[in-house]
Design an enzyme around this catalytic site. Structure first.
Site, PDB file in Angstrom:
ATOM      1  N   PRO A  74       0.834  -1.203   0.000  1.00 28.37           N
ATOM      2  CA  PRO A  74       0.000   0.000   0.000  1.00 28.37           C
ATOM      3  C   PRO A  74       0.871   1.258   0.000  1.00 28.37           C
ATOM      4  CG  PRO A  74      -0.021  -1.042   2.162  1.00 28.37           C
ATOM      5  CD  PRO A  74       0.736  -1.959   1.259  1.00 28.37           C
TER       6      PRO A  74
ATOM      7  N   TYR B 125       1.181   6.007  12.637  1.00 29.33           N
ATOM      8  CA  TYR B 125      -0.210   6.439  12.562  1.00 29.33           C
ATOM      9  C   TYR B 125      -0.947   5.950  13.808  1.00 29.33           C
ATOM     10  CZ  TYR B 125       1.264   7.724   7.907  1.00 29.33           C
ATOM     11  OH  TYR B 125       1.951   8.290   6.862  1.00 29.33           O
TER      12      TYR B 125
END
Length: 359
Positions: A24, A186
């Site tokens: 990704p 994150y």
């Protein structure tokens, strides 16, 4: 002689045609404002479609935000509404029609949200569409970044529900793999690491408390995801901050828990949580972390990070260091990396009839 890189791989009832998978990678190319914010564009269709026709076994779409404030930038993909879902349906359907398994990474950027697109200058986004990031603790990511709002327990639980809602939409859009993004500093990774998580409640302090959100999100996603389809988890195996952050030992311990909670494969990366990290980047530098998880826990793993050559990727699999390789930047340079690797290794991979004479 068999070529490990082009052997099928089965997780639950899903068989991926080869072990060359696309990592990704954010494209920062979604609609930014208005009712279509977070909606995929023609760029995404062309970008992912070309990698499918290039013979890639599985494609994990980029970090897709489960809530507006969970976007890394205002131009990130989202999956918090049905308009976004329908745009992604077209992509998932095209990938599948060309023999590639469609997967998607669900994410919340936490304190690294509301930033510029990289080519517009790194740092906080200051346009009209900016917002205040949220985090486990009111600690900024780096100098010049805003102090995030500390999440209440109520808000933490709302975010867990947002991951489940996004997973439902992903399934309805036709994706066959869902990955929970717990890496690169994150939100979920921020909770895991003592470097960024300074809480004193049930979501901070001990290893058990710092991993609580990640496991709750996995449980919520697994509860809405079909039993016969796999769930992945992406992790930064180390913050590269020593004992002040998340470590390789923590990853091995956590991987065993993820396996118990229904995760089928660990996508093993490193870094991204800020601080004075010294990252020894070199070809395959993250592979040993993946290998250790696989050997010590039995959880399948995908290796990623500066894997650029077909023989390098084949060696990782043949030596038992990983179950698949995730190709990142090299697949940005070469959409047909999988077909090129098959040709170089004397193997075969799927390709559209229109390209048959180029195999």
């Amino acid at each position: 002689m068999s070529v490990a890189l082009f052997e099928p791989y089965t997780l639950r009832s899903l068989t991926v045609p080869n072990r060359v998978w696309m990592a990704p990678m954010c494209q920062y190319s979604a609609e930014i404002t208005g009712p279509n914010a977070g909606v995929a564009t023609d760029w995404h269709f062309a970008h992912y479609g070309s990698r499918a026709t290039g013979g890639t076994g599985l494609i994990l779409l980029e970090a897709t935000a489960v809530a507006p404030e969970g976007r890394i930038s205002p131009a990130d993909l989202g999956l918090w509404n049905d308009t976004q879902k329908e745009a992604l349906r077209r992509i998932a359907g095209f990938l599948k029609s060309h023999g590639t398994v469609p997967g998607i990474q669900l994410a919340h950027a936490g304190r690294k949200a509301s930033t510029n697109r990289p080519w517009e200058g790194r740092g906080p986004y200051t346009g009209e569409a900016c917002w205040t990031p949220v985090a486990p603790s009111p600690v900024e990511f780096d100098e010049g970044y805003p102090v995030p709002t500390e999440l209440s327990v109520e808000r933490i639980r709302e975010i867990t529900g947002q991951f489940a809602d996004a997973a439902r939409r992903a399934l309805d859009a036709g994706f066959e793999v869902v990955e929970v993004h717990g890496a690169h500093g994150y939100l979920i990774g921020e909770f895991l690491s003592p470097h960024s998580n300074h809480r004193t409640d049930e979501y901070g302090g001990s290893f058990e408390n710092r991993t609580r959100l990640a496991l709750e999100v996995v449980d919520a996603v697994r509860a809405v995801w079909p039993e016969d389809l796999p769930v992945f988890f992406r992790i930064s195996a180390t913050d590269w901050l020593g004992d002040a952050g998340w470590t390789g030992d923590d990853t091995v311990r956590f991987a065993a828990l993820l396996r118990e909670h229904g995760v089928d494969l660990l996508d093993v990366s490193t870094g991204g949580n800020g601080g004075p990290a010294q990252i020894p980047a070199a070809p395959g530098f993250q592979v040993p972390f993946a290998s250790r998880v696989r050997n010590e826990t039995g959880l399948p793993v995908a290796a990623v990070g500066l894997i650029t050559e077909s023989d390098q990727a084949e060696r990782i699999l043949a030596d038992g260091e990983a179950d698949a390789v995730l190709i990142g930047r090299e697949m940005l340079r070469d959409a047909s990396f999988a077909r090129r690797a098959a040709r170089e290794l004397g193997a075969e991979t799927h390709a559209p009839s229109q390209y048959a004479w180029a195999i």
